[in-house]
Write a protein that holds these residues in place. Sequence first.
Motif, mmCIF file in Angstrom:
data_model
loop_
_atom_site.group_PDB
_atom_site.id
_atom_site.type_symbol
_atom_site.label_atom_id
_atom_site.label_comp_id
_atom_site.label_asym_id
_atom_site.label_seq_id
_atom_site.Cartn_x
_atom_site.Cartn_y
_atom_site.Cartn_z
ATOM 1 N N ASP A 178 1.074 -1.381 -0.152
ATOM 2 C CA ASP A 178 -0.198 -0.061 -0.003
ATOM 3 C C ASP A 178 0.791 0.991 0.067
ATOM 4 O OD1 ASP A 178 -2.074 -1.525 -0.064
ATOM 5 O OD2 ASP A 178 -2.867 -1.219 2.819
ATOM 6 N N ASP A 179 2.144 0.879 1.167
ATOM 7 C CA ASP A 179 3.365 2.641 1.090
ATOM 8 C C ASP A 179 3.230 2.658 -0.656
ATOM 9 O OD1 ASP A 179 2.128 2.524 3.566
ATOM 10 O OD2 ASP A 179 3.947 2.274 4.542
ATOM 11 N N GLU A 180 3.676 1.458 -1.038
ATOM 12 C CA GLU A 180 4.574 1.725 -2.536
ATOM 13 C C GLU A 180 3.711 2.155 -3.080
ATOM 14 O OE1 GLU A 180 7.486 -0.262 -5.035
ATOM 15 O OE2 GLU A 180 6.693 -1.924 -4.046
ATOM 16 N N THR A 181 2.808 1.906 -3.101
ATOM 17 C CA THR A 181 1.712 2.373 -4.337
ATOM 18 C C THR A 181 1.577 3.534 -4.029
ATOM 19 O OG1 THR A 181 0.425 -0.069 -4.220
ATOM 20 C CG2 THR A 181 -0.864 1.860 -5.059
ATOM 21 N N TYR A 182 1.166 4.015 -2.694
ATOM 22 C CA TYR A 182 0.666 5.823 -2.985
ATOM 23 C C TYR A 182 1.390 6.177 -3.505
ATOM 24 C CZ TYR A 182 -0.496 9.904 -0.995
ATOM 25 O OH TYR A 182 -0.632 11.251 -0.527
ATOM 26 N N LEU A 183 3.041 6.110 -2.707
ATOM 27 C CA LEU A 183 4.506 6.726 -3.852
ATOM 28 C C LEU A 183 4.760 6.597 -5.115
ATOM 29 C CD1 LEU A 183 6.535 5.951 -1.023
ATOM 30 C CD2 LEU A 183 5.853 8.354 -1.071
ATOM 31 N N PHE A 184 3.787 5.450 -5.664
ATOM 32 C CA PHE A 184 4.145 5.525 -7.370
ATOM 33 C C PHE A 184 3.252 6.164 -7.915
ATOM 34 C CE2 PHE A 184 1.172 2.693 -10.472
ATOM 35 C CZ PHE A 184 2.361 2.948 -11.453
ATOM 36 N N ILE A 185 1.488 5.974 -7.554
ATOM 37 C CA ILE A 185 0.453 6.927 -8.107
ATOM 38 C C ILE A 185 0.756 8.108 -7.746
ATOM 39 C CG2 ILE A 185 -1.722 8.028 -7.390
ATOM 40 C CD1 ILE A 185 -2.502 4.928 -6.828
ATOM 41 N N ASP A 186 1.798 8.603 -6.370
ATOM 42 C CA ASP A 186 1.969 10.090 -6.516
ATOM 43 C C ASP A 186 2.968 10.661 -7.324
ATOM 44 O OD1 ASP A 186 2.543 12.164 -4.472
ATOM 45 O OD2 ASP A 186 4.344 11.765 -4.298
ATOM 46 N N THR A 187 4.198 10.517 -7.652
ATOM 47 C CA THR A 187 5.657 10.214 -8.566
ATOM 48 C C THR A 187 4.126 10.867 -9.694
ATOM 49 O OG1 THR A 187 6.737 8.807 -7.424
ATOM 50 C CG2 THR A 187 7.584 9.805 -9.498
ATOM 51 N N ALA A 188 3.675 9.356 -10.280
ATOM 52 C CA ALA A 188 3.018 8.971 -11.378
ATOM 53 C C ALA A 188 2.362 10.666 -11.720
ATOM 54 C CB ALA A 188 2.079 8.151 -11.726
ATOM 55 N N LEU A 189 1.262 11.104 -10.779
ATOM 56 C CA LEU A 189 0.356 11.787 -10.953
ATOM 57 C C LEU A 189 1.656 13.120 -11.299
ATOM 58 C CD1 LEU A 189 -2.129 11.387 -8.068
ATOM 59 C CD2 LEU A 189 -2.343 11.313 -10.092
ATOM 60 N N LYS A 190 2.400 13.599 -9.482
ATOM 61 C CA LYS A 190 3.634 15.158 -10.316
ATOM 62 C C LYS A 190 3.809 15.112 -11.283
ATOM 63 C CE LYS A 190 4.597 15.071 -5.216
ATOM 64 N NZ LYS A 190 5.140 14.798 -4.162
ATOM 65 N N HIS A 191 4.188 13.982 -12.407
ATOM 66 C CA HIS A 191 5.553 13.538 -13.585
ATOM 67 C C HIS A 191 3.761 13.837 -14.462
ATOM 68 C CE1 HIS A 191 8.618 12.645 -11.478
ATOM 69 N NE2 HIS A 191 9.471 12.999 -12.646
ATOM 70 N N GLY A 192 2.895 14.036 -14.054
ATOM 71 C CA GLY A 192 1.786 14.150 -15.376
ATOM 72 C C GLY A 192 1.326 12.683 -16.069
ATOM 73 N N TYR A 193 2.232 11.585 -15.850
ATOM 74 C CA TYR A 193 1.353 10.475 -16.616
ATOM 75 C C TYR A 193 0.194 10.316 -16.604
ATOM 76 C CZ TYR A 193 6.616 10.209 -16.102
ATOM 77 O OH TYR A 193 8.420 10.719 -15.820
ATOM 78 N N ASN A 194 -0.239 9.787 -17.823
ATOM 79 C CA ASN A 194 -1.327 9.393 -18.052
ATOM 80 C C ASN A 194 -1.747 8.106 -18.091
ATOM 81 O OD1 ASN A 194 -2.981 11.848 -18.934
ATOM 82 N ND2 ASN A 194 -1.077 11.556 -20.921
ATOM 83 N N LEU A 195 -2.886 7.563 -16.188
ATOM 84 C CA LEU A 195 -2.762 6.134 -15.823
ATOM 85 C C LEU A 195 -3.984 5.670 -15.519
ATOM 86 C CD1 LEU A 195 -1.063 3.825 -14.105
ATOM 87 C CD2 LEU A 195 -0.675 5.033 -12.460
ATOM 88 N N ILE A 196 -4.264 4.414 -15.496
ATOM 89 C CA ILE A 196 -5.512 3.812 -15.109
ATOM 90 C C ILE A 196 -5.308 2.585 -14.480
ATOM 91 C CG2 ILE A 196 -8.018 2.773 -15.267
ATOM 92 C CD1 ILE A 196 -8.218 5.145 -17.673
ATOM 93 N N MET A 197 -5.439 2.234 -13.426
ATOM 94 C CA MET A 197 -5.451 1.462 -12.578
ATOM 95 C C MET A 197 -6.160 0.423 -13.129
ATOM 96 S SD MET A 197 -2.543 2.365 -9.336
ATOM 97 C CE MET A 197 -1.925 0.479 -9.389
#
Length: 222
Positions: A178-197
């Motif tokens: 869960d912690d790694e997922t939060y960081l993963f999502i946070d980084t994706a958002l900060k870089h503006g990557y388009n992501l659907i999980m």
Amino acid sequence: MKFVYPEINNVFDTGGENVNTLIIENQGLMVRLLGDIYAQSEGLDGKSALFDNGKELPIGKSMELLTQFVPFDINKKTLLSKICSALEKEAASDEYFVKTNELLGTVEAYLNELSSGFRCDLDFSKINFSSLIKASGAEIEENYDSLGEKIIDYFELVTEFDRPKLFFTVNLRSYLSDDETYLFIDTALKHGYNLIMAESHEHKRLKNEDRFIIDSDLCEIK
């Protein structure tokens, strides 16, 4: 980017403050959705659609379906091909043009010297920088302690050397804490990557995700 599939009554907009998480508990729907995306990635027709600023984008070129994470191969042939093309372009630029031609001349002269004792005349004049790059066997280093970090780097490389894409992951949370997922999502958002999980069942709800659930009876829950 906005992604739609006719069997799901929701528009998934990747431009929001959170990442879209799609929970599909109905196996049939999951198979149909993933099969549709995959078919379009292979150049076939499909029902799902992808839009950016109102313009429809070809899913085969602007979307990636990521289903395998162990191992997760960052050295995909399509990406390496794009990187090699970028190297060729750099080699032909004004900054490196002279050095490139000097190197090619040196290699050609060396090959001529190596073959000087052969009972045949060999011609190496067709050597070019493209063939040198291919012969180098260039690969991206994959020394990662974190799977999430590795996937983020892959997003970055695809965006830089190919184009901005929508990355559609499948059951990624089965491999990340869960912690790694939060960081993963946070980084994706900060870089503006388009992501659907997309996930087949629920995990702990995170603050940086927008969750949409389709249960086994195809009921939709926001």
